[in-house]
Write an enzyme that holds these catalytic residues in place. Structure first.
Site, PDB file in Angstrom:
ATOM      1  N   GLU A 436       4.181   8.223  -2.061  1.00 46.33           N
ATOM      2  CA  GLU A 436       3.658   9.548  -1.699  1.00 46.33           C
ATOM      3  C   GLU A 436       2.497   9.970  -2.587  1.00 46.33           C
ATOM      4  OE1 GLU A 436       6.378  12.715  -1.041  1.00 46.33           O
ATOM      5  OE2 GLU A 436       7.763  11.484   0.123  1.00 46.33           O
ATOM      6  N   GLU A 510      12.629   6.470   2.057  1.00 46.82           N
ATOM      7  CA  GLU A 510      13.441   7.638   1.657  1.00 46.82           C
ATOM      8  C   GLU A 510      13.970   8.297   2.919  1.00 46.82           C
ATOM      9  OE1 GLU A 510      11.635  10.415  -1.174  1.00 46.82           O
ATOM     10  OE2 GLU A 510      10.713   8.720  -2.233  1.00 46.82           O
TER      11      GLU A 510
HETATM   12  C1  GAL Z   1      10.139  12.881  -1.973  1.00 49.74           C
HETATM   13  C2  GAL Z   1       9.773  12.204  -3.275  1.00 49.74           C
HETATM   14  C3  GAL Z   1      10.987  12.046  -4.157  1.00 49.74           C
HETATM   15  C4  GAL Z   1      11.732  13.343  -4.236  1.00 49.74           C
HETATM   16  C5  GAL Z   1      12.158  13.775  -2.872  1.00 49.74           C
HETATM   17  C6  GAL Z   1      12.971  15.050  -2.915  1.00 49.74           C
HETATM   18  O1  GAL Z   1       9.014  13.391  -1.358  1.00 49.74           O
HETATM   19  O2  GAL Z   1       9.202  10.944  -3.025  1.00 49.74           O
HETATM   20  O3  GAL Z   1      10.585  11.656  -5.426  1.00 49.74           O
HETATM   21  O4  GAL Z   1      10.914  14.287  -4.817  1.00 49.74           O
HETATM   22  O5  GAL Z   1      10.986  13.989  -2.107  1.00 49.74           O
HETATM   23  O6  GAL Z   1      13.263  15.488  -1.639  1.00 49.74           O
END
Ligand code: GAL
Length: 959
Positions: A436, A510
Site C-alpha cells: 500500500e 489482506e
Molecule cells: C491496511 C494496512 C495494514 C493495516 C490495516 C488495518 O491498509 O496495509 O498495515 O494498517 O490496513 O486495517
C-alpha cells in the site's frame, strides 16, 4: 639465552600469524546476547546523553568515540540486560505517546526515553590474530550506531534489517574489547508498535581469512523424475592479500547426519582481497519433499580446504520442494493445489514486546497452526531469522516482505540483505516488495519501482516470484511484480482485474481487519471493547472473515487469503485511539487466546471434527432476553440443546455458521455436530459459579537450562466445579523461585494499562564542577582529621584557590607534588519520588581513598560490581559535594584525568525507580505469563495468588 627465548617466541607468534588460523577451529559463531549494560541516554540533550558528542573531534577523528562510546567510560550502575531486549515495552503508557505505536512513553515527546545505550566487553584471545572477526546484528530498532574500542563503525537506520561489521582491524588481541551501540527509537518506521532496542540476537563470527562470507550459499532445488537436482551457488571470500587456491566440498546430510550426496571441486582460486563464486550440482535420489505436514529439512555442509587443511565449514539448512503461483489454479506446492490460509502478523507479543525469545516464535506459529493457518505474511518488514527457522521446521509458508519501496542505495541494500539472508528457507514462497504505497501505487512510478525491485530480487533469487500488496489495482504497483496482492476484496474488482490480466496470479494479501475483542459479546466503548461476532470491520472497504474466505473459496484462481491479522498487536488502535493501546484485528488477542473468529477458521481450515458455541453463558441480569447464539462446526448438521431440550437441528452451510436466538436462563447450552447422520463432535457452555481457584497451565513441563528456553503459562480462575469462569477479572500476583525468571505478562485486553514487563529504571545525575586541592603535610592516617582537610571538606568551602583538573597547565606551572590531594565534585539534589532511592557510584582512583558527601565520610559497598553508597535523603542539600581524599598518584592529577577522553566523570548519582511487582488482572478469564530458564538446572516454581483465593503453583523441571 634470553635472546634466543625471545626469538623463539617471535617465531612462534609469526607462525601463528602465517598459519591459517582456522586450522584449530575453522569457524566460530558465538552468541553475544548475554550480559550487556544498558542505560537510557537522551535524544537531544548531550549532557543527559552521558556527554556524547561533546568531546572535540568526537566524530572527526577515528577512535574518538566519546561519552559511553569511549572504551574507558564507566558504566558502573548501568542495568544488566540480556538480549533480545525491548525497552519500549518496559515504559508506561501515556496519552502523549503515539496511539499507532501503542501509546508507550517513547518518541518525540519523550527524548529521555527514546535513546538507549548498550555496552558490552568481550575478551579476544591473542590466538585469534589473523582470523576475520565480525559482529552480526539480526536487527535493532532503530537508527543504531556501533563503536568498537571507541571506533565508529557505522550506522543502520532500519529497525528490521540485519547488519554486520568486520571488526578484525579494531580488536585488541589478547585483551578486553568494548562494543557500544546507541539505538535511537525517536522516529518511527511503521504505523504499529515497533519496540526499541537490540531486540534480536547479536553474534560474533570468527573465520579464517579464506571463508564463506555471511549468507554466502544459495541452494536451488529442482525435482524431476523422482530425483532432486541441487544446485549450490557458493561465494568464497579471500581476505588475505595474496591469492589463494582452495578446494570446496559440499555434502548433503539427512537429519541423522548420514551423507546422501557429495561433491568436490579442487583447484579453485580467489584473488587477494577478492570473492570467488562457483556453482556445483548434486543429485538427491528419492528426495523427501518439504511440505506442510512433513517439513523435512536437509543440511548442506560446505567445507573449504587450503593445502589439505580445512579452513572453513559452513552449514546451510534447506528443503526440497516446488512452489508455483498459477494464474488459473492458484498456489501449488509440490504439484498439489493448496489454498493459502494465511494471516498477516507484526512481530510483537504480549509481555515481551518485540523481544521474542526463539521459543516464542515456535509457540506463535503453533498457535496459528492450531486453527488451520498455513501461511504467514511478515507485514510489513523483514522478520527475525528465527521466525523463518521456525516456519521451516513447523511447516508454515511465508510471504517475506521488504519494508519500503524504492531504489536508493540504502533501500536496495536492505532489499538485497533480505533476499540473500532468506533465500534458502523452504518456507519462503514469495517476496513482497511493497505494501500500500499510497503516494505511488496508482501511478506509473509505482509500476516502475515495482519492476525495478522485482529485477533486483530476481537477480539474487530467480527461483521465487515477487508480489506487491496494494489497495488499488489495475494500475501502478499492481502491474509491476509477478503476483498481485489485493488488500481487501471490497476495494477491488478482483474479477475484472483477473479478466484484464489473465496471466497474473493473485492472493488476497489482506482481508478482514475485523474489529473484535476476545471474550466480549456486548460492545463497551468506554472500555474500548467491541463484540466478538464476526462482521465487517470497515463496511464498504473490508469483508467479514466469513465473507472474505467464501470469496476466496469461490475462485480457483485466487491463491488464498491473508487475514489482517493472526494476532492482535500493540498500536493501530482502530477505531478508538487512546486509551486503547492495541489493535483488535486479530484472530487471537495479543497473548494468543483464540477469538471466536479463529474457531470459524478452525472449522473450515482444519480437518478434525469440531464444534464451537459463542457466547459464553454467564449473563446475570439478562434472564429471559434473547441471546444471539452462533455455532461454528465442520459437521454437516448441528443440533443445539438448552438444558437438555433441543432447540433444533440445522444443516450447516459450507464455509458458514449457524445461528439461534436463545432466551437466556442460567444453565447449559450444548451443541452436537453430525456428519452424514453420525455424531462427530460436541461442546458445552454452562453458567459458572464465582471464582474458587486459580489455575495455571504451561505448554511444557520441562525446560532446557540454557538461559533461553521459555514456557508459556495460561492463568485462569475456575469455579467450585472446575469450570473456567469466562468474565473473570481477578488480579493475580506472580512470583518465581528456582532457576526461572518471568519475562512478561499480558491479558489481551486492548484497554489495559497494566505493566507488561515491569523493569527497574535508572536515571543518572553526573558529578560535575570538579576541583582539586593539593594538601600539604597530611599523611594517610591523619588526612581526614587535619585542619586543612576538614575545611576543604566543608560543604560551603571556598573553592577559589582550587584548581580545575581539566585545565591543562604547562609543566612549570604545575603545583608542587604533595602526598595527598582532595578532589571535589558536585551534584544537584536528586528529586526522589516515593519509593525511589539515590545511590552514589564512586570511582576508585587510588587505594586508601576516602569518600565524603557534604563533609560526612561514607563507606562504599559493592553494588552491581562497582563501589557505591546509598545516599541518605536527610544528608542531601540542593547542591551537594562529593569529595575524595586520596594519596596523590605518581603522575599527579594530570594522570588521573584522561584528557583524550574529553570528559571524566569520577562518579555519578543513580536514581532508581524499583520495578513494580509482577501482576496482571485476568481479562475475560485469561492472562498469560512467560517464564524463562535463568541458565541453571533445578526445579522452578511459579506461584500465582489472587486476593481471596488459595494460591496456585506450577513446577517446571529445568535441566
Ligand atoms: C491496511 C494496512 C495494514 C493495516 C490495516 C488495518 O491498509 O496495509 O498495515 O494498517 O490496513 O486495517
Amino acid at each position: 639465552m634470553w635472546h634466543s627465548f625471545k626469538r623463539a617466541l617471535l617465531a612462534l607468534s609469526l607462525l601463528a600469524w602465517l598459519l591459517p588460523a582456522g586450522a584449530q577451529a575453522p569457524r566460530e559463531r558465538i552468541n553475544l546476547d548475554r550480559d550487556w549494560r544498558f542505560a537510557h541516554g537522551h535524544a537531544h540533550d548531550a549532557r543527559q546523553d552521558f556527554g556524547h558528542g561533546l568531546r572535540a573531534f568526537f566524530f572527526a577523528k577515528a577512535g574518538y568515540g566519546d561519552g559511553p562510546a569511549a572504551p574507558g567510560f564507566k558504566d558502573a550502575g548501568w542495568r544488566r540486560v540480556d538480549l533480545p531486549h525491548d525497552w519500549a515495552v518496559e515504559l508506561p503508557f501515556d496519552a502523549r505517546g503515539d496511539t499507532n505505536h501503542g501509546s508507550k512513553a517513547i518518541g518525540r515527546a519523550f527524548p529521555e526515553n527514546s535513546v538507549g545505550w548498550y555496552r558490552k566487553t568481550i575478551e579476544i584471545p591473542a590466538s585469534d590474530r589473523g582470523r576475520r572477526i565480525a559482529l552480526e546484528f539480526d536487527g535493532a530498532y532503530r537508527d543504531s550506531v556501533v563503536w568498537v574500542n571507541g571506533h565508529y563503525l557505522g550506522r543502520e537506520p532500519s529497525g528490521y534489517s540485519g547488519f554486520r561489521h568486520d571488526i578484525t582491524d579494531y580488536l585488541d588481541y589478547g585483551g578486553t574489547n568494548t562494543i557500544v551501540v546507541r539505538v535511537d527509537a525517536t522516529m518511527e518506521e511503521g504505523w504499529f508498535y515497533e519496540g526499541a532496542g537490540i531486540y534480536r540476537h547479536v553474534w560474533l563470527t570468527k573465520t579464517a581469512p579464506l571463508h564463506v562470507p555471511q549468507w554466502g550459499t544459495f541452494v536451488k532445488t529442482t525435482v524431476a523424475g523422482g530425483r532432486a537436482a541441487i544446485e549450490v551457488d557458493l561465494s568464497v571470500r579471500n581476505d588475505a592479500r595474496q591469492a589463494a587456491r582452495f578446494t570446496v566440498e559440499h555434502r548433503i546430510l539427512d537429519p541423522d547426519g548420514r551423507t546422501l550426496a557429495h561433491t568436490r571441486a579442487a583447484g579453485l582460486a580467489a584473488g587477494g582481497a577478492a570473492t570467488a563464486d562457483s556453482r556445483q550440482r548434486l543429485i538427491l535420489a528419492k528426495p523427501r519433499l518439504w511440505s506442510l505436514d512433513d517439513p523435512h529439512l536437509y543440511l548442506l555442509r560446505t567445507t573449504l580446504s587450503q593445502n589439505g587443511r580445512v579452513v572453513d565449514t559452513y552449514d546451510t539448512r534447506f528443503g526440497v520442494r516446488t512452489v508455483a503461483f498459477d494464474p488459473d489454479r492458484g498456489f501449488i506446492l509440490n504439484g498439489k493445489r493448496i489454498k493459502l490460509q494465511g494471516t498477516n502478523n507484526h512481530q510483537d507479543h504480549a509481555g515481551v514486546g518485540v523481544a521474542l525469545p526463539d521459543g516464542l516464535q515456535d509457540w506463535r506459529l503453533k498457535q496459528l497452526k492450531s486453527f488451520g493457518v498455513n501461511a504467514y505474511r511478515t507485514a510489513h518488514h523483514p522478520p527475525t531469522p528465527e521466525l523463518l527457522d521456525a516456519a521451516d521446521r513447523l511447516g508454515m509458508l511465508v510471504i517475506d516482505e521488504h519494508r519500503m519501496m524504492g531504489t536508493s542505495p540504502e533501500i536496495v541494500s536492505q532489499l538485497e540483505r533480505l533476499v540473500r539472508r532468506d533465500r534458502n528457507h523452504p518456507s519462503v514462497i514469495l517476496w513482497s516488495v511493497g505494501n500500500e504505497e499510497w503516494a505511488l501505487e496508482g501511478k506509473p512510478l509505482g509500476t516502475h519501482l515495482a519492476r525495478e525491485m522485482h529485477a533486483i530480487v530476481k537477480r539474487l533469487d530467480p527461483t521465487r516470484r515477487t508480489s506487491v500488496a496494494t489497495s488499488s489495482s489495475g494500475r501502478g504497483t499492481s502491474l509491476g511484480a509477478d503476483v498481485i496482492g489485493f488488500n481487501y476484496g471490497a476495494q477491488h474488482d478482483v474479477d475484472a482485474f483477473h479478466r484484464a490480466h489473465p496471466d497474473k496470479p493473485a492472493t488476497m494479501s489482506e482481508e478482514g481487519s475485523t474489529l473484535t475483542t476476545r471474550g466480549i459479546y456486548l460492545d463497551d466503548r468506554a472500555r474500548v471493547h467491541l463484540n466478538a461476532y464476526d462482521r465487517q470491520g470497515r463496511p464498504g472497504n473490508s469483508l467479514s472473515i466469513e465473507e472474505g474466505w467464501r470469496r476466496v473459496q469461490e475462485r480457483d484462481w485466487m491463491s488464498g487469503m491473508f487475514i489482517w491479522t493472526g494476532f492482535d498487536y500493540r498500536g493501530e488502535t482502530t477505531p478508538f485511539g487512546w486509551p486503547a493501546i492495541s489493535s483488535q484485528f486479530g484472530m487471537t488477542d495479543t497473548t494468543g487466546v483464540l477469538k471466536d473468529t479463529a474457531y470459524y477458521l478452525k472449522a473450515w481450515w482444519r480437518p478434525e471434527p469440531m464444534v464451537h458455541i459463542l457466547p459464553h453463558w454467564n449473563w446475570p441480569g439478562r434472564e429471559g432476553q434473547p441471546v444471539d447464539v452462533r455455532v461454528y462446526s465442520n459437521g454437516d448438521e448441528v443440533e443445539l440443546l438448552q438444558d437438555g431440550r433441543s432447540l433444533g437441528r440445522q444443516p450447516m452451510p459450507r464455509d458458514s455458521h449457524l445461528r439461534w436466538s436463545v432466551p437466556y436462563a442460567p444453565g447449559r447450552l450444548e451443541a452436537v455436530a453430525y456428519r452424514r447422520g453420525v455424531r462427530i463432535a460436541d461442546t458445552v457452555v454452562a453458567t459458572t459459579g464465582t471464582p474458587a481457584t486459580v489455575h495455571l497451565s504451561a505448554d511444557t513441563e520441562r525446560l532446557a537450562a540454557d538461559g533461553r528456553a521459555i514456557a508459556v503459562v495460561w492463568v485462569n480462575v475456575r469455579d467450585r466445579e472446575g469450570r473456567l469462569v469466562p468474565a473473570a477479572s481477578n488480579r493475580v500476583d506472580f512470583a518465581v523461585s528456582g532457576p526461572l525468571r518471568i519475562i512478561g505478562v499480558g491479558n489481551g485486553d486492548p484497554g489495559s494499562h497494566e505493566a507488561d514487563r515491569p523493569a527497574e529504571r535508572h536515571a543518572f545525575i553526573p558529578l560535575s564542577g570538579w576541583r582539586t586541592l593539593a594538601l600539604d603535610g597530611a599523611d594517610a592516617a591523619s588526612a581526614p582529621a587535619a585542619p586543612d582537610v576538614v575545611s576543604a571538606l566543608a560543604p560551603d568551602a571556598d573553592l577559589a584557590r582550587w584548581r580545575d583538573p581539566a585545565q591543562w597547565l604547562p609543566p612549570e606551572r604545575q603545583p608542587a607534588r604533595t602526598p595527598y590531594l582532595v578532589l571535589r565534585g558536585q551534584f544537584d539534589r536528586p528529586r526522589l519520588a516515593a519509593g525511589q532511592r539515590a545511590m552514589l557510584f564512586v570511582d576508585q582512583l587510588e587505594p586508601g581513598q576516602q569518600v565524603h558527601v557534604n563533609g560526612v565520610p561514607v563507606k562504599p559497598g559493592i553494588v552491581d560490581g562497582s563501589p557505591a553508597v546509598l545516599l541518605d535523603p536527610a544528608l542531601l542539600r540542593d547542591r551537594n559535594s562529593v569529595a575524595y581524599v586520596l594519596p596523590t598518584p605518581p603522575d599527579g592529577v594530570a594522570g588521573m584525568f584522561d584528557r583524550s577522553a574529553g570528559t571524566s566523570r569520577w562518579g555519578s548519582v543513580r536514581v532508581t525507580t524499583p520495578a513494580a511487582p509482577w501482576r496482571r488482572s485476568l481479562f475475560n478469564g485469561w492472562a498469560q505469563v512467560i517464564v524463562q530458564s535463568t541458565g541453571e538446572p533445578g526445579t522452578g516454581t511459579l506461584t500465582a495468588a489472587a486476593p481471596g483465593l488459595p494460591p496456585a503453583t506450577l513446577q517446571l523441571d529445568v535441566r
